[in-house]
Design a protein around this motif. Structure first.
Motif, mmCIF file in Angstrom:
data_model
loop_
_atom_site.group_PDB
_atom_site.id
_atom_site.type_symbol
_atom_site.label_atom_id
_atom_site.label_comp_id
_atom_site.label_asym_id
_atom_site.label_seq_id
_atom_site.Cartn_x
_atom_site.Cartn_y
_atom_site.Cartn_z
ATOM 1 N N ASP A 33 0.862 -1.169 0.000
ATOM 2 C CA ASP A 33 0.000 0.000 0.000
ATOM 3 C C ASP A 33 0.907 1.230 0.000
ATOM 4 O O ASP A 33 1.826 1.323 0.817
ATOM 5 C CB ASP A 33 -0.900 -0.013 1.237
ATOM 6 C CG ASP A 33 -1.852 1.155 1.263
ATOM 7 O OD1 ASP A 33 -1.429 2.231 1.731
ATOM 8 O OD2 ASP A 33 -3.002 0.978 0.839
ATOM 9 N N GLU A 34 0.671 2.170 -0.911
ATOM 10 C CA GLU A 34 1.552 3.332 -1.039
ATOM 11 C C GLU A 34 1.564 4.206 0.200
ATOM 12 O O GLU A 34 2.606 4.750 0.573
ATOM 13 C CB GLU A 34 1.161 4.157 -2.264
ATOM 14 C CG GLU A 34 1.486 3.459 -3.568
ATOM 15 C CD GLU A 34 1.132 4.310 -4.765
ATOM 16 O OE1 GLU A 34 1.013 5.545 -4.626
ATOM 17 O OE2 GLU A 34 0.975 3.726 -5.849
ATOM 18 N N SER A 35 0.431 4.326 0.865
ATOM 19 C CA SER A 35 0.377 5.233 2.015
ATOM 20 C C SER A 35 0.873 4.582 3.301
ATOM 21 O O SER A 35 1.561 5.210 4.093
ATOM 22 C CB SER A 35 -1.042 5.778 2.211
ATOM 23 O OG SER A 35 -1.936 4.711 2.479
ATOM 24 N N SER A 36 0.556 3.317 3.508
ATOM 25 C CA SER A 36 0.914 2.669 4.778
ATOM 26 C C SER A 36 2.128 1.754 4.673
ATOM 27 O O SER A 36 2.767 1.451 5.674
ATOM 28 C CB SER A 36 -0.273 1.856 5.304
ATOM 29 O OG SER A 36 -0.514 0.746 4.452
ATOM 30 N N GLY A 37 2.412 1.284 3.470
ATOM 31 C CA GLY A 37 3.498 0.327 3.296
ATOM 32 C C GLY A 37 3.101 -1.100 3.624
ATOM 33 O O GLY A 37 3.923 -2.017 3.546
#
Length: 143
Positions: A33-37
């Protein structure tokens, strides 16, 4: 897309095992996920993990899982090797099942012996003892 909790629950593999399978190259690389990793698994990843869970449940080791995965990627060219790998494990499981059947028979014969003993039936106890001894000769050592 699935979270690690989702694929863990659906595959029956623990989250650490899922991470380990990624670490050793059995799955992945897994999208993040780009925002959370956080890891995000797709349908193909889930299918792969379900297959690996089945192999694991049947006692297939990591190296054979690697071979299995490599053969899957090679497709038809690896069909013979894949078949042999799977049949080798099937034969091992058949032998384990046969050994378990003997152990089951041992337990049942021992229960019959104790049943006869409880009833005070010396003849039945003698017969049960003979049957237990016969089963013991077929028992294989536990590995």
């Amino acid at each position: 897309m699935f979270t690690i909790q989702d694929v863990s629950r659906r595959s029956g593999l623990s989250e650490p095992t899922v991470r380990y399978y990624e670490q050793v190259g059995l799955i992945g690389p897994i999208q993040r996920d780009e925002s959370s990793g956080h890891r995000r698994y797709d349908d193909a990843d889930l299918h792969t993990l379900e297959s690996l869970a089945c192999l694991r449940a049947t006692g297939v080791g990591i190296e054979d899982m690697r071979t299995y995965q490599a053969n899957r990627a090679r497709g038809r060219a690896a069909a013979a090797e894949q078949r042999e790998l799977l049949l080798r494990h099937a034969e091992r499981i058949e032998a384990e099942i046969a050994a378990q059947h003997v152990r089951l028979e041992y337990l049942r014969q021992k229960a019959a012996l104790w049943d006869a003993r409880e009833r005070g039936d010396a003849a039945a106890e003698a017969t049960a003892t003979e049957r237990v001894l016969a089963v013991i000769t077929r028992l294989e050592p536990v590995k």
